[in-house]
Design an enzyme around this catalytic site. Structure first.
Site, short mmCIF file in Angstrom:
data_model
loop_
_atom_site.label_atom_id
_atom_site.label_comp_id
_atom_site.label_asym_id
_atom_site.label_seq_id
_atom_site.Cartn_x
_atom_site.Cartn_y
_atom_site.Cartn_z
N TYR A 124 -79.64 62.87 -0.32
CA TYR A 124 -79.55 64.02 -0.58
C TYR A 124 -80.08 63.88 -1.87
O TYR A 124 -80.50 65.45 -1.71
CB TYR A 124 -77.60 64.52 -0.96
CG TYR A 124 -76.93 64.50 0.33
CD1 TYR A 124 -76.67 65.58 1.04
CD2 TYR A 124 -76.26 63.50 0.83
CE1 TYR A 124 -76.45 65.42 2.30
CE2 TYR A 124 -75.41 63.57 1.72
CZ TYR A 124 -75.22 64.13 2.69
OH TYR A 124 -74.51 64.06 4.13
N PHE A 405 -63.60 67.28 -0.22
CA PHE A 405 -64.15 68.79 0.50
C PHE A 405 -64.81 67.90 1.50
O PHE A 405 -65.74 67.27 1.19
CB PHE A 405 -64.59 70.12 -0.57
CG PHE A 405 -65.68 69.69 -1.41
CD1 PHE A 405 -67.03 70.00 -1.03
CD2 PHE A 405 -65.25 69.54 -2.67
CE1 PHE A 405 -67.80 70.18 -1.63
CE2 PHE A 405 -66.71 69.61 -3.53
CZ PHE A 405 -67.30 69.42 -3.33
#
Length: 405
Positions: A124, A405
């Site tokens: 990322y 999450f």
């Protein structure tokens, strides 16, 4: 020429994209029964899929929430909660195209920050995300570990039924509030999959709540993992903590006191706890609380650099000018003056230069500018600037997310 297109997911494609995400993460397909219980946690909104014809080959999902930033304020956050590409279509630009579409959507909707938990840290950074908060894994030995008699005691801890856990914990999390930089809000769609599935009637986790003078002010959700075996018949179970939040140190200590009082267990394990959580100091013997691992937790991506820098506060030091580079969102590229009075765009010469992912690492206060400069992530044009940036960006309390999450 590509053999796929990237577009928003429709309501009819929710199930197929969820199954695709599961397969990319090596999970079993979800059953009809399970989907009926927590499918509402996977709405079509804010999802971008890569499609070969009508078949999904990639998914990049997010939900909108709030994140606490240094100084006590909160800003809108794009929480990236599911990214995957089908195994036979990787390394063909699918992920890059989806992440670009997602970032452009965040920018168009005026979202200043995006965040995620990275399955692989090497993925990322190239999309502008930086490791912005760490978490530690604690192992506490039982029955040896005991809280010191000087630790404040008060209130009461009670165990909830699964039905009560589904009903009570969301409101309690809201009441506790986002009191530490990096904590995020949990919208209604978050709870069915991330809490109810584990602590509700179809899960196996246990929930306990602490009540103080003003009512409920803390909770813990944990599982019991059996460790006994043929070769180790006396090895007790381990309590595996999934979720623990408290409004103040008294409530937090009371929840740990409860966990350490459970009979027939050999230890407590808690992953992704704040790196500055002082559990060892609460014990009569600090060696019984061991930090087994410190790992990256929350990854942060400034989407609107100017808005993100304005949203937080800074400590007292002479201003620094940051030259920020952003390959994927070039509107962010420019110079920003940061000081005790806030942040603004400027034409002044830069003291420090950095890519947007490094700004994400600096933003919550987890990493110092000096350390990032020594690691080659910040270019130094003024030798005195790293010290000033350290003082401006540092926080007394370590950042922490505390939400899966």
């Amino acid at each position: 020429m590509t053999d796929f297109d990237v577009r928003p997911v429709t309501d009819d494609e929710r199930r197929s994209t969820f199954d695709l995400l599961g397969r990319s993460l090596h999970a079993q397909p979800v059953s009809d029964q399970a989907w009926s219980r927590f499918g509402s946690s996977w709405p079509a909104a804010h999802k971008f899929g890569a499609f070969d014809g009508g078949t999904p080959i990639g998914i990049a999902s997010s939900f909108d929430t709030r994140i606490a930033v240094p100084g006590g304020g909160t800003v809108t956050l794009g929480a990236v909660d599911g990214v995957g590409v089908r195994a036979d279509r990787t390394r063909r630009g699918v992920l890059t195209a989806m992440m670009a579409a997602q970032l452009e959507d965040f920018a168009a909707r005026g979202i200043p920050l995006a965040a995620l938990h990275a399955s692989e840290p090497t993925i990322y950074g190239r999309f502008g995300y930086g490791s912005a908060a760490l978490g530690k894994t604690l192992r506490v030995a039982r029955p040896a570990a005991r809280l010191d008699e000087r630790v404040a005691a008060g209130g009461d801890v009670r165990m909830l039924t699964p039905e009560e856990a589904v009903e009570a914990v969301p409101a309690l999390y809201e009441r506790i509030g986002l009191h530490r930089a990096g904590m995020i809000g949990r919208p209604a769609a978050w709870w069915p999959n991330m809490h109810d599935r584990h602590a509700g009637p179809h899960g196996r986790h246990i929930t306990a709540v602490h009540s103080g003078p003003d009512g409920d002010d803390g909770f813990v959700v944990y599982d019991t993992v059996e460790r006994r075996s043929f070769d180790a018949p006396d090895e007790g179970a381990v309590l595996d903590v999934r979720d623990l939040h408290a409004a103040d140190p008294v409530a937090r200590a009371a929840l740990w006191r409860f966990l350490l009082s459970v009979d027939l267990v050999s230890g407590v394990r808690a992953r992704h706890r704040p790196v500055d959580e002082p559990l060892a100091l609460l014990l009569t013997d600090h060696r019984h609380a061991r930090t087994c691992e410190v790992e990256d937790d929350l990854w942060l991506r400034p989407v609107d650099v100017a808005a993100a820098l304005r949203a937080r506060t800074y400590r007292a030091a002479d201003p620094v000018v940051l030259a920020v580079r952003d390959r994927m969102l070039p509107a962010n590229t420019g110079h920003y003056e940061v000081g005790p009075g806030g942040a603004r765009r400027t034409d002044a010469a830069a003291h420090l230069a950095l890519d947007v992912d490094t700004l994400g690492m600096l933003y919550l206060g987890q990493w110092s500018a000096t350390a990032l400069a020594q690691a080659g992530r910040i270019e130094v044009h003024d030798p005195a600037a790293p010290d000033r940036a350290d003082e401006l960006f540092t926080t007394v309390t370590a950042p922490w997310c505390g939400t899966h999450f």
